[in-house]
Enzyme design. Structure first.
Site: not given
Ligand code: DGL
Length: 223
Positions: A70, A181
């Site tokens: 993430c 993301c």
């Molecule tokens: N998938 C995550 C990222 O790479 C987080 C997305 C979220 O929950 O806002 O930032």
């Protein structure tokens, strides 16, 4: 070797899948914290509370390594996690600005959550990697990760509509789009439609290679 991988939902599974594909001997335990999605719109303390709870679980289970799949949790929490869990090796996921800036792309756009876009780490990544004559624009995409999390393959029109709203004033002639993301890697074809000539870039393969290298170091140390 068993490693823990987590995200605020299914985005990080794209990272976990690449790790498994490129490192056959490594087993992955994946935690999807969809209950608290989106991470990208939480304040630092709330986010750290959620993330450190997951990491504590991995530490208690004696796993060999943690991959933060993430961008938001990495850019905002990895430093503190390393301080609080000094014996656990961490690998983070950061917007692949270095990869994009190292290519021949002149005009680059980074798409990410508000949390990542406004992080000091992203500012540093841009400052350290931007080449002369290169433009690197940043666009925060509030609401996109959760729209993907809760609608993908059930109602993709909601995701397309959200993308349309977020990208309506954005140039379409970018050479490279950084998917900052992990959720956005799940909708590459939808994003490509908005930027037909752009190369879409995520850092998943680099992370999987790094996991392999650290796993090798751990094995040697323990041999
Ligand atoms: N998938 C995550 C990222 O790479 C987080 C997305 C979220 O929950 O806002 O930032």
């Amino acid at each position: 070797m068993i490693i823990g991988v987590f995200d605020s939902g299914r985005g990080g599974k794209t990272v976990a899948d690449t790790i498994i594909e490129m490192n056959p001997g490594i087993h992955v335990i994946y935690v999807s914290d969809a209950k608290h999605c989106p991470y990208g719109e939480k304040d630092d303390e709330t986010l750290y509370g959620l993330v450190s709870r997951i990491v504590r679980g991995f530490v208690n289970a004696n796993l060999d390594m943690v991959v933060i799949a993430c961008n938001t949790a990495t850019t905002r929490c990895i430093k503190r996690l390393r301080e609080d869990f000094p014996d656990m090796p961490f690998i983070g996921t950061e917007p692949a600005v270095k990869l994009a800036a190292g290519s021949d792309a002149k005009k680059i756009l980074v798409l990410a959550t508000p949390g990542t876009i406004h992080s000091e780490r992203l500012e540093t990544l841009v400052k350290d990697n931007q080449k002369k004559g290169q433009t690197i624009d940043l666009l925060a995409c509030p609401g996109l990760a959760d729209t993907i999390e809760f609608n993908l393959d059930e109602d993709n029109s909601k995701i397309e509509q959200k993308l349309g709203e977020l990208l309506k004033d954005t140039d379409k002639d970018y050479d490279a789009i950084v998917l900052g993301c992990t959720h956005y890697s799940l909708i590459k074809p939808m994003i490509q439609k908005f930027f037909p000539t752009a190369k879409l870039i995520d850092g998943n393969e680099g992370i999987a290679r790094r996991v392999g290298a650290i796993a090798e170091e751990i094995r040697k140390r323990e041999a």
